[in-house]
Design a protein around this motif. Structure first.
Motif, mmCIF file in Angstrom:
data_model
loop_
_atom_site.group_PDB
_atom_site.id
_atom_site.type_symbol
_atom_site.label_atom_id
_atom_site.label_comp_id
_atom_site.label_asym_id
_atom_site.label_seq_id
_atom_site.Cartn_x
_atom_site.Cartn_y
_atom_site.Cartn_z
ATOM 1 N N ALA A 1 0.854 -1.194 0.000
ATOM 2 C CA ALA A 1 0.000 0.000 0.000
ATOM 3 C C ALA A 1 0.886 1.238 0.000
ATOM 4 O O ALA A 1 1.887 1.304 0.721
ATOM 5 C CB ALA A 1 -0.904 -0.002 1.223
ATOM 6 N N VAL A 2 0.525 2.222 -0.823
ATOM 7 C CA VAL A 2 1.335 3.431 -0.985
ATOM 8 C C VAL A 2 0.796 4.530 -0.090
ATOM 9 O O VAL A 2 -0.406 4.828 -0.128
ATOM 10 C CB VAL A 2 1.328 3.897 -2.452
ATOM 11 N N ASP A 4 6.085 11.418 4.522
ATOM 12 C CA ASP A 4 6.617 10.723 5.682
ATOM 13 C C ASP A 4 5.883 9.433 6.017
ATOM 14 O O ASP A 4 6.176 8.789 7.023
ATOM 15 C CB ASP A 4 6.591 11.655 6.905
ATOM 16 N N GLY A 5 4.934 9.050 5.165
ATOM 17 C CA GLY A 5 4.161 7.840 5.429
ATOM 18 C C GLY A 5 4.928 6.575 5.081
ATOM 19 O O GLY A 5 5.953 6.600 4.393
ATOM 20 N N ILE A 25 5.568 -5.897 6.459
ATOM 21 C CA ILE A 25 6.753 -5.049 6.376
ATOM 22 C C ILE A 25 6.298 -3.612 6.174
ATOM 23 O O ILE A 25 5.434 -3.344 5.331
ATOM 24 C CB ILE A 25 7.672 -5.459 5.206
ATOM 25 N N GLU A 26 6.872 -2.691 6.948
ATOM 26 C CA GLU A 26 6.634 -1.265 6.742
ATOM 27 C C GLU A 26 7.939 -0.603 6.320
ATOM 28 O O GLU A 26 8.984 -0.844 6.930
ATOM 29 C CB GLU A 26 6.081 -0.624 8.027
ATOM 30 N N LEU A 27 7.860 0.225 5.268
ATOM 31 C CA LEU A 27 9.037 0.867 4.698
ATOM 32 C C LEU A 27 8.830 2.372 4.643
ATOM 33 O O LEU A 27 7.785 2.838 4.172
ATOM 34 C CB LEU A 27 9.309 0.342 3.280
ATOM 35 N N ASN A 28 9.818 3.112 5.101
ATOM 36 C CA ASN A 28 9.781 4.566 5.000
ATOM 37 C C ASN A 28 10.928 4.991 4.092
ATOM 38 O O ASN A 28 12.085 5.053 4.503
ATOM 39 C CB ASN A 28 9.933 5.210 6.383
#
Length: 387
Positions: A305-306, A311-312, A375-378
């Motif tokens: 998800a985009v 900063d999300g 997984i969360e990516l910044n």
């Protein structure tokens, strides 16, 4: 006994005869719209090798299209590995390449380096990035496209001629592909002080990418090193907008539409300088591999998800099985060329020959996932985590 070839290393591959076509007209000439015109076959084409690395130019001559009166005419050179030229369709690309240089006379010296690099790109497009160039000369087919200069009138293509023995080389100059690439602009820092390094595409020299959030009407430039400001008016640059970013500008590049984009740069050494193609791809990140139940394709089920803001976080779908986490961006290349992982909480882009697992890179590079993990990516901070 085989007939020997003479390798031409002269300044040009010359034709013995120049032909021009002129038609007498009265004071009110009528424009003819010819279907074709004549491109002459070089007299020595059948028995000589066109060694593009060691020549400066290939001379071609033609008979001007019969427009019914003498007219200033523009010519472009088309080259193919097939005698039958086919145009692009929705299902397939054209099977020929069009050289960038425009010629304005019926005798034209085609830059050998430009022709070599155009054929090299076409060879890769037809046979794949990993295909080896033939060590021996191969057949190349040439035609011209003409139109009346300064207009779209009188457009037509010539007959096709064959050059049976053309030797293509990987490099026609001493300039090596750049080792680094940077982007700078208002979306990173209003003062333009931050030069963001881009990740190198694995196994593809001179190609780089970076996931970046662009504010509406952001302005930027890029360079092979810091403080090298390459802008949209640089004649070495070609732009491909595959994401609808809305690219414009007079000096700086301007991104009209806010959002996340994968910014991609391809630099090709042509002679003593580079030619750059920049591409904006949609911001598409995917899970691959064991944690997806062995999916190794770009499917919407495994797309991150985009976020809507700079900063999300990009958030993956929940994993369905245990195993090593594999992640990548979607481009026109194989998925593993833009693969990445997490190392000590930071995004780490693939830079080695991974055979089976990220453990081959060393401790801490392989992420082990289980059903339900995400997984969360910044990408703004360059960090990520498994949850």
């Amino acid at each position: 006994m085989k007939k020997p070839f003479n390798i031409l290393l002269a300044t040009t591959f010359a034709l013995p005869l120049f032909m021009a076509c002129e038609t007498d007209t009265d004071s009110n000439p009528v424009l003819n719209e010819p279907d074709t015109f004549t491109l002459n076959t070089p007299a020595y084409a059948a028995n000589n090798v066109y060694d593009l690395k060691n020549a400066k130019s290939v001379e071609l001559t033609c008979c001007q299209p019969d427009y019914g009166f003498p007219a200033a005419t523009t010519y472009k050179v088309h080259a193919s590995f097939d005698q039958e030229f086919t145009e692009a369709t929705e299902e397939a690309k054209a099977n020929y390449t069009e050289l960038e240089t425009i010629h304005s006379t019926a005798r034209m010296n085609v830059n050998a380096s430009e022709l070599n690099n155009a054929l090299l790109d076409l060879w890769t497009a037809v046979n794949g990035e990993q295909a080896e160039l033939p060590a021996q000369p191969i057949a190349v087919y040439i035609r011209l496209k003409a139109n009346i200069s300064g207009s779209n009138k009188g457009e037509c293509v010539s007959n096709v001629i064959g050059l049976p023995n053309v030797l293509i080389s990987k490099s026609t100059g001493s300039l090596a592909p750049p080792k680094t690439m940077f982007i700078v602009g208002s979306m990173l820092d209003a003062a333009w002080k931050v030069w963001k390094p881009m990740a190198g595409v694995y196994g593809m020299d001179g190609q780089f990418y970076s996931m970046i959030y662009f504010d509406a009407n952001s302005e930027f430039k890029f360079g092979t090193k810091e403080n090298e400001y390459i802008g949209i008016n640089d004649n070495r640059v070609t732009v491909a907008d595959k994401a609808g970013a809305g690219i414009s500008g007079n000096d700086n590049f301007v991104v009209e539409n806010a959002g996340w984009y994968l910014f991609y740069v391809k630099a090709v050494a042509k002679g003593d300088d580079y030619q750059f193609t920049i591409t904006f791809y949609p911001a598409e990140v995917y899970l691959f591999g064991s944690t997806t139940g062995d999916s190794w394709a770009f499917t919407d089920e495994w797309k991150f998800a985009v976020p809507a803001t700079k900063d999300g976080n990009f958030v993956s779908p929940a994993m369905t099985a245990s195993g090593e986490v594999r992640m990548c961006f979607k481009t026109d290349l194989d998925w593993w060329r833009t693969e990445f992982t997490l190392h000590d909480g930071e995004i780490f882009y693939r830079d080695f020959n991974l055979i089976n697992s990220w453990t081959e890179k060393g401790d801490g590079y392989a992420i082990q996932g289980a059903a339900g993990d995400v997984i969360e990516l910044n990408f703004t901070a360059g960090t990520g985590e498994k949850k």
